[in-house]
Design a protein around this motif. Structure first.
Motif, PDB file in Angstrom:
ATOM      1  N   GLY A  64     -46.368  46.238  -7.744  1.00 19.70           N
ATOM      2  CA  GLY A  64     -45.599  45.701  -6.830  1.00 19.70           C
ATOM      3  C   GLY A  64     -44.241  46.644  -6.770  1.00 19.70           C
ATOM      4  N   VAL A  65     -43.321  46.071  -6.154  1.00 21.94           N
ATOM      5  CA  VAL A  65     -42.017  46.752  -5.953  1.00 21.94           C
ATOM      6  C   VAL A  65     -41.347  46.989  -7.517  1.00 21.94           C
ATOM      7  CG1 VAL A  65     -39.712  46.687  -5.220  1.00 21.94           C
ATOM      8  CG2 VAL A  65     -41.555  46.037  -3.650  1.00 21.94           C
ATOM      9  N   GLY A  66     -40.964  47.856  -7.747  1.00 19.20           N
ATOM     10  CA  GLY A  66     -40.471  48.102  -9.019  1.00 19.20           C
ATOM     11  C   GLY A  66     -41.310  48.819 -10.178  1.00 19.20           C
ATOM     12  N   THR A  67     -42.630  48.742  -9.743  1.00 14.49           N
ATOM     13  CA  THR A  67     -43.464  49.180 -10.704  1.00 14.49           C
ATOM     14  C   THR A  67     -43.246  50.728 -10.943  1.00 14.49           C
ATOM     15  OG1 THR A  67     -45.439  47.637 -10.162  1.00 14.49           O
ATOM     16  CG2 THR A  67     -46.195  49.911 -11.057  1.00 14.49           C
ATOM     17  N   GLN A  68     -43.413  51.265 -12.172  1.00 14.38           N
ATOM     18  CA  GLN A  68     -43.071  52.490 -12.353  1.00 14.38           C
ATOM     19  C   GLN A  68     -44.634  53.289 -12.820  1.00 14.38           C
ATOM     20  OE1 GLN A  68     -40.403  54.463 -15.503  1.00 14.38           O
ATOM     21  NE2 GLN A  68     -39.474  54.868 -13.515  1.00 14.38           N
ATOM     22  N   ILE A  69     -44.828  54.374 -12.230  1.00 16.05           N
ATOM     23  CA  ILE A  69     -46.198  55.123 -12.526  1.00 16.05           C
ATOM     24  C   ILE A  69     -45.945  56.602 -12.959  1.00 16.05           C
ATOM     25  CG2 ILE A  69     -48.527  55.787 -11.557  1.00 16.05           C
ATOM     26  CD1 ILE A  69     -48.168  53.565  -9.774  1.00 16.05           C
ATOM     27  N   ARG A  70     -46.333  56.880 -14.144  1.00 18.30           N
ATOM     28  CA  ARG A  70     -46.445  58.212 -14.430  1.00 18.30           C
ATOM     29  C   ARG A  70     -47.576  59.213 -13.907  1.00 18.30           C
ATOM     30  NH1 ARG A  70     -46.840  57.762 -19.965  1.00 18.30           N
ATOM     31  NH2 ARG A  70     -44.563  57.433 -19.974  1.00 18.30           N
ATOM     32  N   ALA A 108     -43.556  54.530  -2.019  1.00 13.73           N
ATOM     33  CA  ALA A 108     -43.404  55.055  -3.043  1.00 13.73           C
ATOM     34  C   ALA A 108     -42.295  56.264  -3.030  1.00 13.73           C
ATOM     35  CB  ALA A 108     -44.367  55.502  -3.917  1.00 13.73           C
ATOM     36  N   LEU A 109     -41.467  56.190  -4.201  1.00 10.89           N
ATOM     37  CA  LEU A 109     -40.492  57.472  -4.222  1.00 10.89           C
ATOM     38  C   LEU A 109     -40.927  58.068  -5.389  1.00 10.89           C
ATOM     39  CD1 LEU A 109     -37.962  58.971  -3.728  1.00 10.89           C
ATOM     40  CD2 LEU A 109     -36.688  57.456  -5.025  1.00 10.89           C
ATOM     41  N   ILE A 110     -41.292  59.297  -5.163  1.00 12.43           N
ATOM     42  CA  ILE A 110     -42.105  60.166  -6.287  1.00 12.43           C
ATOM     43  C   ILE A 110     -40.926  61.390  -6.471  1.00 12.43           C
ATOM     44  CG2 ILE A 110     -43.968  61.954  -6.927  1.00 12.43           C
ATOM     45  CD1 ILE A 110     -45.505  60.098  -4.394  1.00 12.43           C
ATOM     46  N   MET A 135     -43.388  57.803 -10.280  1.00  8.14           N
ATOM     47  CA  MET A 135     -43.714  57.441  -8.800  1.00  8.14           C
ATOM     48  C   MET A 135     -43.189  55.906  -8.959  1.00  8.14           C
ATOM     49  SD  MET A 135     -47.355  56.378  -7.438  1.00  8.14           S
ATOM     50  CE  MET A 135     -47.458  57.391  -5.904  1.00  8.14           C
ATOM     51  N   ASP A 136     -42.282  55.386  -8.337  1.00  7.83           N
ATOM     52  CA  ASP A 136     -41.454  54.085  -8.347  1.00  7.83           C
ATOM     53  C   ASP A 136     -41.901  53.464  -7.132  1.00  7.83           C
ATOM     54  OD1 ASP A 136     -39.930  54.297 -10.707  1.00  7.83           O
ATOM     55  OD2 ASP A 136     -38.627  55.716  -9.628  1.00  7.83           O
ATOM     56  N   MET A 161     -55.340  64.551  -9.438  1.00  3.42           N
ATOM     57  CA  MET A 161     -54.480  63.421  -9.760  1.00  3.42           C
ATOM     58  C   MET A 161     -54.610  62.593 -11.110  1.00  3.42           C
ATOM     59  SD  MET A 161     -50.992  62.757  -9.019  1.00  3.42           S
ATOM     60  CE  MET A 161     -50.548  63.379  -7.641  1.00  3.42           C
ATOM     61  N   GLU A 162     -53.859  62.391 -11.980  1.00  9.31           N
ATOM     62  CA  GLU A 162     -53.907  61.430 -12.999  1.00  9.31           C
ATOM     63  C   GLU A 162     -52.746  60.474 -12.869  1.00  9.31           C
ATOM     64  OE1 GLU A 162     -53.960  63.462 -16.785  1.00  9.31           O
ATOM     65  OE2 GLU A 162     -55.432  64.994 -16.053  1.00  9.31           O
ATOM     66  N   LEU A 163     -53.017  59.074 -13.034  1.00 11.75           N
ATOM     67  CA  LEU A 163     -51.966  58.216 -12.912  1.00 11.75           C
ATOM     68  C   LEU A 163     -52.002  57.231 -13.841  1.00 11.75           C
ATOM     69  CD1 LEU A 163     -52.133  57.134  -9.079  1.00 11.75           C
ATOM     70  CD2 LEU A 163     -50.581  58.970  -9.967  1.00 11.75           C
ATOM     71  N   GLN A 164     -50.842  56.809 -14.642  1.00 11.82           N
ATOM     72  CA  GLN A 164     -50.802  55.847 -15.684  1.00 11.82           C
ATOM     73  C   GLN A 164     -49.565  55.042 -15.372  1.00 11.82           C
ATOM     74  OE1 GLN A 164     -49.747  57.242 -19.556  1.00 11.82           O
ATOM     75  NE2 GLN A 164     -50.295  55.435 -20.466  1.00 11.82           N
ATOM     76  N   GLN A 165     -49.968  53.516 -15.036  1.00 13.31           N
ATOM     77  CA  GLN A 165     -48.712  52.499 -14.883  1.00 13.31           C
ATOM     78  C   GLN A 165     -48.083  52.445 -16.119  1.00 13.31           C
ATOM     79  OE1 GLN A 165     -49.835  49.209 -12.789  1.00 13.31           O
ATOM     80  NE2 GLN A 165     -48.130  47.884 -13.810  1.00 13.31           N
ATOM     81  N   VAL A 166     -46.599  52.516 -16.258  1.00 14.30           N
ATOM     82  CA  VAL A 166     -46.045  52.544 -17.416  1.00 14.30           C
ATOM     83  C   VAL A 166     -45.197  51.059 -17.414  1.00 14.30           C
ATOM     84  CG1 VAL A 166     -45.810  54.944 -17.827  1.00 14.30           C
ATOM     85  CG2 VAL A 166     -43.921  53.805 -16.471  1.00 14.30           C
ATOM     86  N   SER A 167     -44.859  50.470 -16.477  1.00 15.43           N
ATOM     87  CA  SER A 167     -44.427  49.027 -16.180  1.00 15.43           C
ATOM     88  C   SER A 167     -45.344  47.980 -16.519  1.00 15.43           C
ATOM     89  CB  SER A 167     -43.423  49.052 -15.109  1.00 15.43           C
ATOM     90  OG  SER A 167     -44.270  49.166 -13.949  1.00 15.43           O
ATOM     91  N   ASP A 168     -45.005  47.011 -16.743  1.00 14.26           N
ATOM     92  CA  ASP A 168     -45.856  45.684 -17.115  1.00 14.26           C
ATOM     93  C   ASP A 168     -46.097  45.076 -15.938  1.00 14.26           C
ATOM     94  OD1 ASP A 168     -45.999  46.179 -20.040  1.00 14.26           O
ATOM     95  OD2 ASP A 168     -44.322  44.953 -20.451  1.00 14.26           O
ATOM     96  N   GLY A 169     -47.176  44.221 -15.854  1.00 12.44           N
ATOM     97  CA  GLY A 169     -47.447  43.448 -14.780  1.00 12.44           C
ATOM     98  C   GLY A 169     -48.342  43.932 -13.712  1.00 12.44           C
ATOM     99  N   PRO A 170     -48.570  43.247 -12.705  1.00  8.48           N
ATOM    100  CA  PRO A 170     -49.344  43.676 -11.305  1.00  8.48           C
ATOM    101  C   PRO A 170     -48.506  44.681 -10.465  1.00  8.48           C
ATOM    102  CG  PRO A 170     -48.729  41.432 -11.151  1.00  8.48           C
ATOM    103  CD  PRO A 170     -48.443  41.840 -12.622  1.00  8.48           C
TER     104      PRO A 170
END
Length: 141
Positions: free
Chosen positions: A46-52, A79-81, A66-67, A35-44
Motif C-alpha cells: 500500500g502507500v508507504g510500502t518500500q520494495i528493493r 511508485a517512485l523508483i 521502489m516506494d 526484475m527481482e523484487l523484495q518487499q522490505v517494509s512490513d504489512g500488505p
C-alpha cells in the motif's frame, strides 16, 4: 521523457488490480524475468510500502528502491523508483491506471516518466510486459 501505453484485459478491474498491484512483488518477475523484487517494509502492499529491486536487463545488475506512492483499489497504483545506475541515481515515476471497459474488461494504462531522459526509449520492453500481463491474467482462473 514520458511514455504511456495501454492494453485491454478481459477481466474486471478488481482482478487486474489484485494481480498487478496487490501481488506486485510476486507477479512482476513473472511478466519481466529480468526484475527481482523484495518487499522490505512490513504489512500488505500500500502507500508507504518500500520494495528493493534489482534488474538485469542490460549489462551489470542495477539495484534500486521502489516506494509505493499511490494505491487506489481497482483504479490506480503508483511508485517512485530510484535506481542506482553507473551514472548516478535515476528517478522513475511509474503509474498504472485501470479503467473499466464494456463487457467487463479493464483498460490497463502504464505511465512512465523519467525526468533525466530527454528522448523516449524503445517502447517494446513495456509493450512486451503489457502483453505478458494480459496473458497471465486472462489465463488465470
Amino acid at each position: 521523457m514520458k511514455l504511456v501505453l495501454s492494453t485491454v484485459i478481459n477481466r474486471p478491474p478488481d482482478v487486474v488490480f489484485e494481480f498487478f498491484a496487490v501481488n506486485h512483488v510476486h507477479n512482476h518477475p513473472r511478466w519481466d524475468p529480468h526484475m527481482e523484487l523484495q518487499q522490505v517494509s512490513d504489512g500488505p502492499i500500500g502507500v508507504g510500502t518500500q520494495i528493493r529491486r534489482r534488474q538485469t536487463r542490460m549489462g551489470p545488475p542495477i539495484e534500486g528502491v521502489m516506494d509505493i506512492v499511490e494505491f487506489e483499489p481497482a483504479r490506480a497504483f503508483g511508485a517512485l523508483i530510484v535506481d542506482q545506475t553507473p551514472n548516478g541515481p535515476l528517478e522513475i515515476h511509474s503509474r498504472a491506471t485501470l479503467d473499466p471497459v464494456d463487457g467487463g474488461g479493464t483498460k490497463l494504462t502504464l505511465h512512465l516518466d523519467i525526468p533525466a531522459m530527454d528522448t523516449s526509449p524503445d517502447p517494446s520492453m513495456i509493450e512486451n510486459s503489457l502483453r505478458r500481463i494480459k496473458e497471465l491474467i486472462e489465463t488465470t482462473e
